[in-house]
Every structure is written in C-alpha cells, then in structure tokens.
Design a protein around this motif. Structure first.
Motif, PDB file in Angstrom:
ATOM      1  N   THR A 145      -0.738  13.037   9.105  1.00 61.24           N
ATOM      2  CA  THR A 145       0.723  13.025   8.938  1.00 61.24           C
ATOM      3  C   THR A 145       1.411  13.716  10.117  1.00 61.24           C
ATOM      4  OG1 THR A 145       0.767  15.154   7.769  1.00 61.24           O
ATOM      5  CG2 THR A 145       0.515  13.162   6.421  1.00 61.24           C
ATOM      6  N   THR A 146       2.721  13.551  10.148  1.00 61.90           N
ATOM      7  CA  THR A 146       3.516  14.220  11.169  1.00 61.90           C
ATOM      8  C   THR A 146       3.522  15.736  10.940  1.00 61.90           C
ATOM      9  OG1 THR A 146       5.442  13.683   9.824  1.00 61.90           O
ATOM     10  CG2 THR A 146       5.018  12.276  11.729  1.00 61.90           C
ATOM     11  N   GLY A 147       3.285  16.167   9.687  1.00 63.02           N
ATOM     12  CA  GLY A 147       3.165  17.602   9.412  1.00 63.02           C
ATOM     13  C   GLY A 147       1.937  18.173  10.105  1.00 63.02           C
ATOM     14  N   GLU A 148       0.859  17.392  10.096  1.00 64.84           N
ATOM     15  CA  GLU A 148      -0.360  17.826  10.794  1.00 64.84           C
ATOM     16  C   GLU A 148      -0.070  17.936  12.302  1.00 64.84           C
ATOM     17  OE1 GLU A 148      -3.735  15.159  10.721  1.00 64.84           O
ATOM     18  OE2 GLU A 148      -4.977  16.623  11.758  1.00 64.84           O
ATOM     19  N   THR A 149       0.607  16.941  12.843  1.00 67.35           N
ATOM     20  CA  THR A 149       0.949  16.968  14.270  1.00 67.35           C
ATOM     21  C   THR A 149       1.840  18.156  14.598  1.00 67.35           C
ATOM     22  OG1 THR A 149       0.908  14.558  14.223  1.00 67.35           O
ATOM     23  CG2 THR A 149       1.927  15.575  16.149  1.00 67.35           C
ATOM     24  N   LEU A 189       1.222  -2.917  -6.395  1.00 64.40           N
ATOM     25  CA  LEU A 189       1.008  -1.692  -5.619  1.00 64.40           C
ATOM     26  C   LEU A 189      -0.474  -1.379  -5.518  1.00 64.40           C
ATOM     27  CD1 LEU A 189       3.846   0.437  -7.253  1.00 64.40           C
ATOM     28  CD2 LEU A 189       3.907  -0.741  -5.043  1.00 64.40           C
ATOM     29  N   VAL A 190      -0.891  -0.972  -4.335  1.00 61.92           N
ATOM     30  CA  VAL A 190      -2.291  -0.591  -4.117  1.00 61.92           C
ATOM     31  C   VAL A 190      -2.310   0.843  -3.580  1.00 61.92           C
ATOM     32  CG1 VAL A 190      -4.435  -1.131  -2.909  1.00 61.92           C
ATOM     33  CG2 VAL A 190      -2.858  -2.983  -3.523  1.00 61.92           C
ATOM     34  N   GLU A 191      -2.927   1.748  -4.340  1.00 64.84           N
ATOM     35  CA  GLU A 191      -3.045   3.140  -3.885  1.00 64.84           C
ATOM     36  C   GLU A 191      -4.036   3.201  -2.744  1.00 64.84           C
ATOM     37  OE1 GLU A 191      -3.195   5.313  -7.983  1.00 64.84           O
ATOM     38  OE2 GLU A 191      -3.442   6.789  -6.358  1.00 64.84           O
ATOM     39  N   THR A 192      -3.591   3.758  -1.622  1.00 65.58           N
ATOM     40  CA  THR A 192      -4.380   3.725  -0.387  1.00 65.58           C
ATOM     41  C   THR A 192      -4.293   5.090   0.300  1.00 65.58           C
ATOM     42  OG1 THR A 192      -3.494   1.481  -0.186  1.00 65.58           O
ATOM     43  CG2 THR A 192      -4.737   2.301   1.677  1.00 65.58           C
ATOM     44  N   GLY A 193      -5.338   5.484   1.011  1.00 61.31           N
ATOM     45  CA  GLY A 193      -5.295   6.725   1.781  1.00 61.31           C
ATOM     46  C   GLY A 193      -4.217   6.634   2.860  1.00 61.31           C
ATOM     47  N   PHE A 194      -3.550   7.775   3.131  1.00 63.41           N
ATOM     48  CA  PHE A 194      -2.441   7.719   4.085  1.00 63.41           C
ATOM     49  C   PHE A 194      -2.906   7.402   5.501  1.00 63.41           C
ATOM     50  CE2 PHE A 194       0.851   9.378   6.912  1.00 63.41           C
ATOM     51  CZ  PHE A 194       1.932   8.631   6.446  1.00 63.41           C
ATOM     52  N   ASP A 195      -4.097   7.855   5.849  1.00 67.50           N
ATOM     53  CA  ASP A 195      -4.594   7.615   7.204  1.00 67.50           C
ATOM     54  C   ASP A 195      -4.606   6.113   7.522  1.00 67.50           C
ATOM     55  OD1 ASP A 195      -5.596   7.913   9.701  1.00 67.50           O
ATOM     56  OD2 ASP A 195      -7.550   8.707   9.102  1.00 67.50           O
ATOM     57  N   GLY A 196      -5.171   5.332   6.615  1.00 66.91           N
ATOM     58  CA  GLY A 196      -5.242   3.886   6.823  1.00 66.91           C
ATOM     59  C   GLY A 196      -3.879   3.214   6.780  1.00 66.91           C
ATOM     60  N   ILE A 197      -2.960   3.828   6.056  1.00 69.55           N
ATOM     61  CA  ILE A 197      -1.594   3.287   5.990  1.00 69.55           C
ATOM     62  C   ILE A 197      -0.903   3.459   7.342  1.00 69.55           C
ATOM     63  CG2 ILE A 197       0.715   3.764   5.037  1.00 69.55           C
ATOM     64  CD1 ILE A 197      -0.603   4.209   2.306  1.00 69.55           C
ATOM     65  N   TYR A 242      -6.055  18.272   4.291  1.00 71.05           N
ATOM     66  CA  TYR A 242      -6.269  17.714   2.956  1.00 71.05           C
ATOM     67  C   TYR A 242      -5.863  16.248   2.964  1.00 71.05           C
ATOM     68  CZ  TYR A 242      -6.883  22.561   1.897  1.00 71.05           C
ATOM     69  OH  TYR A 242      -7.359  23.843   1.916  1.00 71.05           O
ATOM     70  N   GLU A 243      -6.527  15.489   2.092  1.00 69.67           N
ATOM     71  CA  GLU A 243      -6.299  14.050   2.106  1.00 69.67           C
ATOM     72  C   GLU A 243      -4.949  13.645   1.540  1.00 69.67           C
ATOM     73  OE1 GLU A 243     -10.223  12.357   1.335  1.00 69.67           O
ATOM     74  OE2 GLU A 243      -9.116  10.526   0.788  1.00 69.67           O
ATOM     75  N   ASP A 244      -4.452  14.414   0.572  1.00 71.97           N
ATOM     76  CA  ASP A 244      -3.130  14.058   0.049  1.00 71.97           C
ATOM     77  C   ASP A 244      -2.369  15.307  -0.367  1.00 71.97           C
ATOM     78  OD1 ASP A 244      -3.844  14.737  -2.623  1.00 71.97           O
ATOM     79  OD2 ASP A 244      -4.684  12.738  -2.931  1.00 71.97           O
ATOM     80  N   LEU A 245      -1.121  15.097  -0.748  1.00 75.33           N
ATOM     81  CA  LEU A 245      -0.247  16.217  -1.100  1.00 75.33           C
ATOM     82  C   LEU A 245      -0.775  16.967  -2.321  1.00 75.33           C
ATOM     83  CD1 LEU A 245       2.441  17.805  -0.772  1.00 75.33           C
ATOM     84  CD2 LEU A 245       3.537  16.025  -2.168  1.00 75.33           C
ATOM     85  N   CYS A 289       0.845  -1.198   0.000  1.00 71.96           N
ATOM     86  CA  CYS A 289       0.000   0.000   0.000  1.00 71.96           C
ATOM     87  C   CYS A 289       0.878   1.244   0.000  1.00 71.96           C
ATOM     88  CB  CYS A 289      -0.883   0.047   1.253  1.00 71.96           C
ATOM     89  SG  CYS A 289      -2.239  -1.134   1.250  1.00 71.96           S
ATOM     90  N   THR A 290       0.488   2.217  -0.821  1.00 77.66           N
ATOM     91  CA  THR A 290       1.246   3.461  -0.906  1.00 77.66           C
ATOM     92  C   THR A 290       0.311   4.604  -1.262  1.00 77.66           C
ATOM     93  OG1 THR A 290       3.268   4.423  -1.846  1.00 77.66           O
ATOM     94  CG2 THR A 290       1.867   3.161  -3.357  1.00 77.66           C
ATOM     95  N   ASN A 291       0.716   5.834  -0.904  1.00 80.53           N
ATOM     96  CA  ASN A 291      -0.163   6.988  -1.091  1.00 80.53           C
ATOM     97  C   ASN A 291       0.494   8.102  -1.926  1.00 80.53           C
ATOM     98  OD1 ASN A 291      -1.100   9.856   0.697  1.00 80.53           O
ATOM     99  ND2 ASN A 291      -2.584   8.698  -0.463  1.00 80.53           N
ATOM    100  N   PRO A 292       0.446   7.973  -3.261  1.00 81.20           N
ATOM    101  CA  PRO A 292       0.912   9.058  -4.104  1.00 81.20           C
ATOM    102  C   PRO A 292      -0.163  10.159  -4.165  1.00 81.20           C
ATOM    103  CG  PRO A 292       0.140   7.220  -5.453  1.00 81.20           C
ATOM    104  CD  PRO A 292      -0.008   6.811  -4.024  1.00 81.20           C
ATOM    105  N   PRO A 293       0.101  11.380  -4.643  1.00 80.60           N
ATOM    106  CA  PRO A 293       1.404  11.814  -5.143  1.00 80.60           C
ATOM    107  C   PRO A 293       2.329  12.194  -3.998  1.00 80.60           C
ATOM    108  CG  PRO A 293      -0.167  13.618  -5.311  1.00 80.60           C
ATOM    109  CD  PRO A 293      -0.928  12.433  -4.770  1.00 80.60           C
TER     110      PRO A 293
END
Ligand code: ARG
Length: 260
Positions: free
Chosen positions: A156-160, A82-90, A172-175, A45-49
């Motif tokens: 993400t750690t940026g949110e923290t 590869l499976v595109e997945t939301g970062f939260d679940g990752i 936002y859900e992704d970059l 599982c990975t979360n692009p972009p």
C-alpha cells in the motif's frame, strides 16, 4: 439498502448463466466493445476489511466502493459479483491480468507506478495517511515515531510512506491483521489511509496523527481495456452529477467517518 450483488460465483451460477441462452462468450464483445470475463456479470476484485470502502456486514461485502461499482454494473445491465482478493495482486494488475476480475475497487490510490500496470478511472475520493495508536502512547507526529515499530499493509501507499520516512515496520496482509497486531502490542501504531482508522477508535485507540499525502482513489481495469474504462468513467460522471455519489458519500463517510 438491500445489496443486490452476489459475493461468490458458484459453478452452478456459471452454468445457469451459460444455460440462460446467453449467446456471447467471454471473449466476445458487445456492440459497445465491452467484453466481461463472465458475460452478464461485472466481476470486481476487492480487499476487505476496509471500512467504510469494503467491509463485511454479515456475509455480505458492503461499502462506498461497492455502491459505486454497483452503479457501474447497473449501467452495464450486469450483475455485480465480488471476489475477495489480496491487495498486492489488486494494485499490481496481477488480478486483472489473470482475468480474476474485470474491475478492481479497493480504495486504490492512483500512482504513476500503478498507472503503468493498470488503467485508472477518474478519481472518486481524496485520501491522506493516518496513524492509529494507543491513547497513552503519546505518538502524535512523524518525528515521534523514531524508535518505534509501525504496522503497515503490504503493497500500500502507507507502506511506501513509512519506507520513505525511514520507519521501522512490520508488514501485514490486510487492515484486519494490522489492527490485531496493534491490539496484541506487536506494534506501537499502524499506518493506513486515515478514513479507515476511524472505525477502530475507542477509549483505548486514537488517530494520533494525519499525514497529508494528497492521494486520490481510482477504479482500475486491465491495461488497454478502454471500452470498460470509458463505461466506468461515464458512470462516475453520471453519479457525480445526478446526486447519487453525494448520497453514497453521506451514507459511508457523512459525519460518522470524520468523527470516528
Ligand atoms: N489507498 C492505499 C493504497 O492504494 C491503501 C488501499 C488498501 N485497500 C484495501 N482495500 N485494503 O495503497
């Protein structure tokens, strides 16, 4: 280099694997005790972009993380899927616990909280947070962000980091959505890992500040999956000693990322 992985696991592919005379099942373990959710495949599982770690080149997901997990797959004699997945679940372990993937690779910072929910490999990359803003914003430090609105990536750690420093944020859900918000003028700047901001710098956008958070990335497996974790760590150790990691690093980080 030509990517060898497939980005989607079609039902036909599953059927083909099943027909390929594979005697093992998803729950069955090999001699080394490693059991993969789809035998013969390492599902990640990975979360692009998230360039240069995971991003699309046409329809193919490429990047530093992808090259590393390709090495893990090669060592396991498995096909990389590869499976595109939301970062939260990752980062929460949910994707692993739902058997969506065997491994998560997504520029994931090893934190104590996350280590309670999934098991991390040895660290493979050092990271700090950074601020991407417009050239004329004048935002160049944490203090300068008082009274502004900052876009962060959910979970993400940026949110923290932003929350710990009392910043006003929009999530936002992704970059990609963070960047869009900056372009739309919905936020004054965005915070994410500094290495992923470089590709978006231009005459209009700059990295205004770096925040030294001293983070380290790890690959993650389901809690307790020590057989797979040992294999992942063995691959990381191998590529660090045989020069493969240095080549991957030069390909994706080299001077390009450092200079944006
Ligand atoms: N390193 C940060 C974290 O672990 C951000 C990772 C985001 N990764 C991604 N592929 N979107 O929270």
């Amino acid at each position: 280099m030509a990517p060898r992985h497939t980005t989607a696991l079609s039902l036909a592919a599953v059927a083909a694997l099943a027909l390929a005379g594979c005697s093992s099942t998803a729950s069955e373990s090999g001699a080394d005790g490693i059991s993969l959710i789809t035998p013969g495949s390492l599902t990640v599982c990975t979360n692009p972009p998230y360039e240069p770690f995971e991003y699309k080149d046409g329809d193919t997901i490429v990047g530093l993380d992808i090259d590393i997990v390709q090495q893990v797959a090669d060592d396991l004699d498995a096909e990389l899927v590869l499976v595109e997945t939301g970062f939260d679940g990752i980062q929460s372990g949910a994707a692993l616990n739902a058997n969506t993937c065997d491994l998560v690779a997504s520029g994931i910072t090893i934190t104590e909280e996350r280590a309670g929910k999934l098991d991390f490999s040895a660290p493979y990359f050092d990271a700090n947070q950074g601020l991407l803003t417009t050239t004329d914003s004048g935002l160049d430090s944490l203090e300068s962000l008082a009274g502004t609105t900052i876009g962060v990536q959910q979970a993400t750690t940026g949110e923290t980091f932003a929350a710990d420093n009392g910043l006003d944020v929009l999530q936002y859900e992704d970059l990609g959505l963070q960047i869009q918000a900056l372009k739309n003028g919905d936020v004054d700047g965005i915070i994410n890992d500094i290495a992923v901001l470089g590709p978006y710098t231009s005459d209009e956008y700059v990295v205004g500040a770096e925040f030294s958070t001293g983070e380290q990335y790890g690959l993650g497996v389901k809690k307790g999956n020590t057989a797979l974790l040992d294999a992942v760590d063995a691959t990381i150790a191998r590529i660090q000693s045989d020069g493969t990691y240095a080549t991957i690093y030069a390909t994706y980080i080299g001077v390009t990322a450092a200079e944006g």
